[in-house]
Each structure stands twice: as C-alpha cells, then as structure tokens.
Scaffold this motif. Structure first.
Motif, PDB file in Angstrom:
ATOM      1  N   LEU A 110      10.607   4.486  -0.151  1.00 14.41           N
ATOM      2  CA  LEU A 110       9.570   4.530   0.880  1.00 14.41           C
ATOM      3  C   LEU A 110      10.029   5.171   2.181  1.00 14.41           C
ATOM      4  CD1 LEU A 110       7.869   1.039   0.391  1.00 14.41           C
ATOM      5  CD2 LEU A 110       7.274   3.251  -0.623  1.00 14.41           C
ATOM      6  N   GLU A 166       0.820  -1.210   0.000  1.00 15.96           N
ATOM      7  CA  GLU A 166       0.000   0.000   0.000  1.00 15.96           C
ATOM      8  C   GLU A 166       0.854   1.260   0.000  1.00 15.96           C
ATOM      9  OE1 GLU A 166      -2.968  -0.212   3.025  1.00 15.96           O
ATOM     10  OE2 GLU A 166      -4.097  -1.800   2.001  1.00 15.96           O
ATOM     11  N   ASP A 167       2.000   1.220   0.655  1.00 12.31           N
ATOM     12  CA  ASP A 167       2.907   2.370   0.598  1.00 12.31           C
ATOM     13  C   ASP A 167       3.442   2.565  -0.818  1.00 12.31           C
ATOM     14  OD1 ASP A 167       2.579   3.063   3.240  1.00 12.31           O
ATOM     15  OD2 ASP A 167       4.395   2.050   3.951  1.00 12.31           O
ATOM     16  N   TYR A 182      11.859   3.916   4.675  1.00  7.77           N
ATOM     17  CA  TYR A 182      11.915   3.083   5.871  1.00  7.77           C
ATOM     18  C   TYR A 182      13.323   3.108   6.463  1.00  7.77           C
ATOM     19  CZ  TYR A 182       7.585   0.797   4.164  1.00  7.77           C
ATOM     20  OH  TYR A 182       6.318   0.512   3.728  1.00  7.77           O
ATOM     21  N   LYS A 221       0.871   4.317  -2.970  1.00  2.86           N
ATOM     22  CA  LYS A 221       0.792   5.758  -2.714  1.00  2.86           C
ATOM     23  C   LYS A 221       1.749   6.552  -3.593  1.00  2.86           C
ATOM     24  CE  LYS A 221      -0.561   5.090   2.129  1.00  2.86           C
ATOM     25  NZ  LYS A 221      -0.124   5.198   3.553  1.00  2.86           N
ATOM     26  N   LEU A 240      -5.982   5.158  -1.245  1.00  2.00           N
ATOM     27  CA  LEU A 240      -4.547   5.381  -1.053  1.00  2.00           C
ATOM     28  C   LEU A 240      -3.991   6.364  -2.068  1.00  2.00           C
ATOM     29  CD1 LEU A 240      -3.605   1.614  -0.655  1.00  2.00           C
ATOM     30  CD2 LEU A 240      -3.757   3.286   1.197  1.00  2.00           C
TER      31      LEU A 240
END
Length: 400
Positions: free
Chosen positions: A380, A84-85, A382, A88, A115
């Motif tokens: 992303l 889902e990220d 992270y 986006k 999203l």
C-alpha cells in the motif's frame, strides 16, 4: 509462476468453511490477505480446542497455511480506509459471514465498485443473501439436518446421523472457491466485477443430486440402509469380517461376476435370482445374508487381497490413523510439513487440488498481524508516519 500467483484476495473470513475454501487458492499461489478482527482476538479458529494455546491452534493451522494476516478493525474509519486501499489493488473480497452482514458492513459489489470496478465480492454465507433464513447463522450440523442429509445417514433402526466430517462446510468452501475464480475470470475479460452469492444451504441442497431427481420426477423416498448399503446397487456396502469391516462394491455387472469367483460361488453369476442389477435388488433380502455369512469366515486382509487382485472395488474400513499411513497416501505426497514457532514441525494433509506438474509449497499459517509491515509498506506504500497515525486511530485494534 504458480497458477494463481497473479491473484490477490482480501479475505474477511473465519472459522472453517471460508478459510477451507481460500486455503486451496493460497496453496495454488494466490495472495490471500486474511483480515482479522482485533476486537475478538482475530479468527475464532485460533482458539478451537483441544490443541490450542494462546493465539495458536492446530485447527487454525489446517485452514490457514500459505496466507497473510492483517489485524484490522473495519468498524473504525481508519480501519475502513486501509480496507478500501486493499480493495483498490485486489481482485476479490471473500467472506463467510451471516447472510445479512456483507451489506451491513459494506463489502458487497455496490459498496466497493467505486473503488475498483473489477472487484469480485464472493460471500459464502449460511443461507444466502436473500430468502427467509438470510439472517440466521448457518453451521454444518444445522445444514446437514435441514437439507435432509441426517435423515439419509445411519442404520435403519438408529437415529438420524451426522457425517463424521463437516462436509457441508468443506463442500461450501470448494463451491465458493469455484465461484470466486469464475468471477475473477469474467471480471478480467469484461472489466466489470460482481457479487457471488454462495451459501452452505445451496451447497447442501445441491449435493442431494440423484436422490432429489428421483424424488422430484418419480416420487422416490430415500430410506436409510443397513450397513451403509447403496439404495439400488447390490452388493455395494460394508461387510463384517473376522477382525474388522470392509466395503465391497459391484457398480458394474462385471464386478459381480468377478466377485462370485473370489467368494467361490461362480454359479451365482448366472443364477436368475442374482444375475442382473434388477435381480439382485429384488432379491437383496436373500442375497445379502448369504454374503454376510461368507465374509465373516475370513479376515479383512484375506478378503481385500484377492478382491483387489480380481479388480473388484473394495477397501478396508480404516480408522484415521490407518488412512494417514495408507501406502497410497504416502505415494501421492498427501502429507506435508510446515515449521511453527510454537509447535515445531506441523504435519497435515495436502490440498487435493492439483494443477500441472509442479508441487505446491507450504508455509505455516500466519501469526495475527504478522504481515502488516509488508502489506502496509510494500503493497500500500504507507510510510511510518501514516502507519503510526492509523495505529493511533484504532485501525489495527489491540495488537498481539
């Protein structure tokens, strides 16, 4: 910039048809992020014989160059969160799964629009996302049978015959790529994404083209023809020479007139039996045996050279080796090389899609999960703690 360098595609793809469609987009610069299911060792194409070892295969190389790979278990909450990220920050979610699967695993537009309202969800399935065959698996061979292709192919006295290449798969990939690009264009213009419901069945039926039109409007019933002859243009077929086969095609009257000179029968150009398309079609049973006798008198090269000089459409019937060494193949830069840690230099055919003067660059297909650090960290955002947490939660499955 490359033509599609500002396009990001999250590809839940496998095997041939889906990866074939997206590889051309990757060649044009799109960032194709290949999502591979760790529960089955990634894309099944990695294991297709005969040239396969470990998680590498030459089959996989042919369909996945210039892509990135992320091993991601979408069945886990952690894996779904990563997916889902990606949605986006993506332009499209591209998949080739069974027709009922995109909705089941939540990758349709309705599932993802909250999203990213501009996301385009392009699903290339066997039979589409509606209809009585929606839940059936679709493979090229099955589609060639169902759509009438095999009934059209082969000699009249032989069995129905499949094309030597997986043409429904490959054509379906091209159709999906066109649909995806059209969807992205509309989404950028209107600010709203959509579903693209593309199927191998629709593709195979669409490629029936004029025989379907003839049948629907005039009751035409296609039949298989001897030596792959055109159903109405005579001559346009394969002929056997002394040492092999060639194709000769007279798709215009001027080609027939030139052919009569090359075969040293100039009087046939005005012969009322053969003078026009209609005359030759009506008298094909007389004309074709005469032509077969003539072409059998010389070698393929002895015919192809004067026919080409006279601008009559012709070609030797090459095997694959001859096609790959054909001078025109070399002149068009249709053979490309990449470097692979297992195979060394891998040679393959280039994409036929050409945009502008700049030549595409080619990078080998990715190892499974090879691009995780860049995608998870750079794209992303992270940090190491988040990646470790996701790993412990099974987002990436068993890593290679």
């Amino acid at each position: 910039m490359k033509p599609l360098q500002d396009v990001r595609i999250i590809a839940v793809e496998q095997y041939g048809a889906g990866p074939f469609g997206s590889v051309h987009l990757a060649d044009l610069g799109a960032e194709v992020i290949k999502i591979e299911d760790p529960r089955v060792g990634g894309d099944v194409g990695r294991y297709v014989p005969p040239y396969a070892e470990g998680e590498d295969s030459l089959f996989f190389e042919a369909f996945n160059r210039n892509k990135s790979s992320l091993s991601l278990d979408l069945a886990t909450p952690a894996g779904r969160a990563v997916f889902e990220d990606l949605v986006k920050v993506g332009d499209a979610v591209y998949s080739n799964l069974r027709g009922d699967v995109p909705a089941k695993i939540g990758i349709t537009y309705d599932d993802l629009k909250h999203l990213n309202p501009r996301i385009v969800c392009c699903s290339l399935t066997g039979f589409g996302m509606t209809g009585p065959r929606q839940q059936e698996p679709g493979y090229d061979y099955v589609l060639q049978a169902l759509a009438g292709w095999m009934d059209l192919t082969g000699d009249p006295d032989g069995p129905p015959t499949k094309s030597g290449l997986s043409m429904v798969d490959y054509s379906g990939g091209f159709v999906a790529a066109i649909s995806l690009l059209a969807g992205i264009h509309a989404a950028r213009r209107d600010g709203v994404g959509m579903d693209c419901d593309v199927s191998l069945y629709d593709t195979a039926m669409g490629l029936l083209t004029y025989p379907a039109t003839w049948h629907l409007n005039a009751g035409f019933r296609p039949v298989r023809t001897r030596h792959s002859a055109h159903p109405s243009l005579v001559p346009f077929q394969a002929f056997e020479a002394q040492d092999g086969w060639l194709v000769v095609g007279c798709a215009k009257e001027k080609f027939w007139q030139r052919l009569t000179d090359v075969i040293e029968r100039p009087e046939w150009a005005d012969d009322p039996r053969f003078a026009t398309f209609a005359d030759r079609d009506r008298n094909r049973d007389l004309l074709l045996p005469l032509l077969e006798e003539i072409f059998a008198e010389r070698t393929v090269a002895e015919w192809v050279e004067p026919l080409r000089a006279a601008s009559v459409p012709t070609a030797p019937i090459n095997d694959v080796e001859a096609a790959l060494t054909e001078p025109h193949t070399i002149a068009r830069d249709l053979l490309v090389e990449t470097e692979h840690p297992r195979y060394g230099t891998v040679r393959q055919v280039a994409s036929p899609v050409r945009v502008g003067a700049e030549r595409p660059t080619y990078r080998r297909a990715p190892l499974r999960h090879e691009d995780a650090d860049r995608l998870l960290g750079d794209l992303l955002g992270y940090d190491e703690a988040r990646v470790s947490e996701l790993t412990e939660q099974g987002a990436f499955g068993d890593l290679p």
